[in-house]
Enzyme design. Sequence first.
Site, short mmCIF file in Angstrom:
data_model
loop_
_atom_site.label_atom_id
_atom_site.label_comp_id
_atom_site.label_asym_id
_atom_site.label_seq_id
_atom_site.Cartn_x
_atom_site.Cartn_y
_atom_site.Cartn_z
N LYS A 170 -16.26 6.51 3.74
CA LYS A 170 -15.96 5.43 4.68
C LYS A 170 -14.47 5.50 5.02
O LYS A 170 -13.62 5.04 4.25
CB LYS A 170 -16.31 4.08 4.06
CG LYS A 170 -17.81 3.91 3.84
CD LYS A 170 -18.55 3.74 5.16
CE LYS A 170 -20.01 3.43 4.95
NZ LYS A 170 -20.71 3.09 6.21
N GLU A 328 -29.29 7.28 3.18
CA GLU A 328 -28.29 6.68 2.29
C GLU A 328 -28.92 5.56 1.46
O GLU A 328 -28.35 4.48 1.32
CB GLU A 328 -27.08 6.18 3.10
CG GLU A 328 -27.43 5.22 4.22
CD GLU A 328 -26.28 5.01 5.22
OE1 GLU A 328 -25.44 5.91 5.38
OE2 GLU A 328 -26.26 3.94 5.85
MG LIG Z 1 -22.47 3.49 9.71
#
Ligand SMILES: [Mg+2]
Length: 379
Positions: A170, A328
């Site tokens: 991220k 995910e």
């Molecule tokens: Mg995303």
Amino acid sequence: MPDVTAGPILDHLKLYLVESPIKMARAQGVGSVRGSVKRVLIQLTTRCGITGWGEAAPWEVFTNTPESAFSALDLYLRPLVQGHPARRLRELLAKMDRAVTGCTDAKAGIEMAVLDILGKAQGVSVADLLGGRVRDSIPLSFSIADPDFSADLERMKAMVPAGNRLFKVKTGVKPHAEDMAHLEAIRDTFGDTVDLRLDYNQALEPFRAMVVLRDVDRFRPTFIEQPVPRRHLDAMAGFASALDTPILADESCFDATDLLEVVRRQAADAISVKLMKCGGMLRAQQMMAIADTAGLPGYGGTLWEGGIALAAGTQMIAATPGISLGCEFYMPHHVLTEDVLEERIANRDGAVVVPDGPGLGISVTEASLRAGAKVLAEA
Ligand SMILES: [Mg+2]
């Protein structure tokens, strides 16, 4: 006399607004999560006594609030569900769309419970109902999103030898120089043994984003997800055409309507498919029909789902060839401290194993639900 050809009739709808503690803080750009996540669990029983489970897992910065999904289900969708034949699912989805705009998470939750019922009634899995399996396991991506990067690096050191290869960092939450240092640390430690993906969660402004993306490009990511805010499709198209690394649309592509626009403007090379964005498994397959035709592979994304919704995602991806970039679905094994399933869906060699067994292939009881989550409200 009851019409036996109608099949199971949906009857009792029980809703639980639940809260689950999570093990680690998550900083994801668009919103941070610490402590716990909330979602709505759906227990739907037919007149003949078959129970199906569903889950509406909104995230307030993404689709909806859990409390509003709970009220939409309780007050507006309940009367449409009760008394409807489970086999006439598409008709039910159309009725729900006419009655309530949006609330894709609530509708996905109902669809899940109905498909669970239909699978159980016929002794087949939801993947079978969706066309049959094309894969028996799905490569699992873990998100590097801990505000404490060194904690994530330690997690990776345990996960890589266990067979995990896919990691999504991220980026854009911390300053660019820090992102660069972290990516360098990952490549230095693991070389090319890991399949690295980046997700900016809309963090960059179109102005100067290209400079940042060209910088991170040298770490050879498999894709860069949603670098700029949802509406900047022209900027996305610019990155997709200028960079060798594929651009993946997440926030820019909720549903089939968004996807048509992404395709028309060549704004991405791949898409993230989430049941909570598009409104369920049939809609996800509808999107992938468009994406397949346009040559865009899919990736199995999530918001903060628990085991029930992830079972649905697993069944859907098992039966959807174009979702080839993995998933995910790591929450139950790595982030939630408890889950409401009696037994979690297995992870093996860095992949989610598609469960055997009818319906969603999971077992949930009211007891396992209460043991695995705190019930905040029931209806
Ligand atoms: Mg995303």
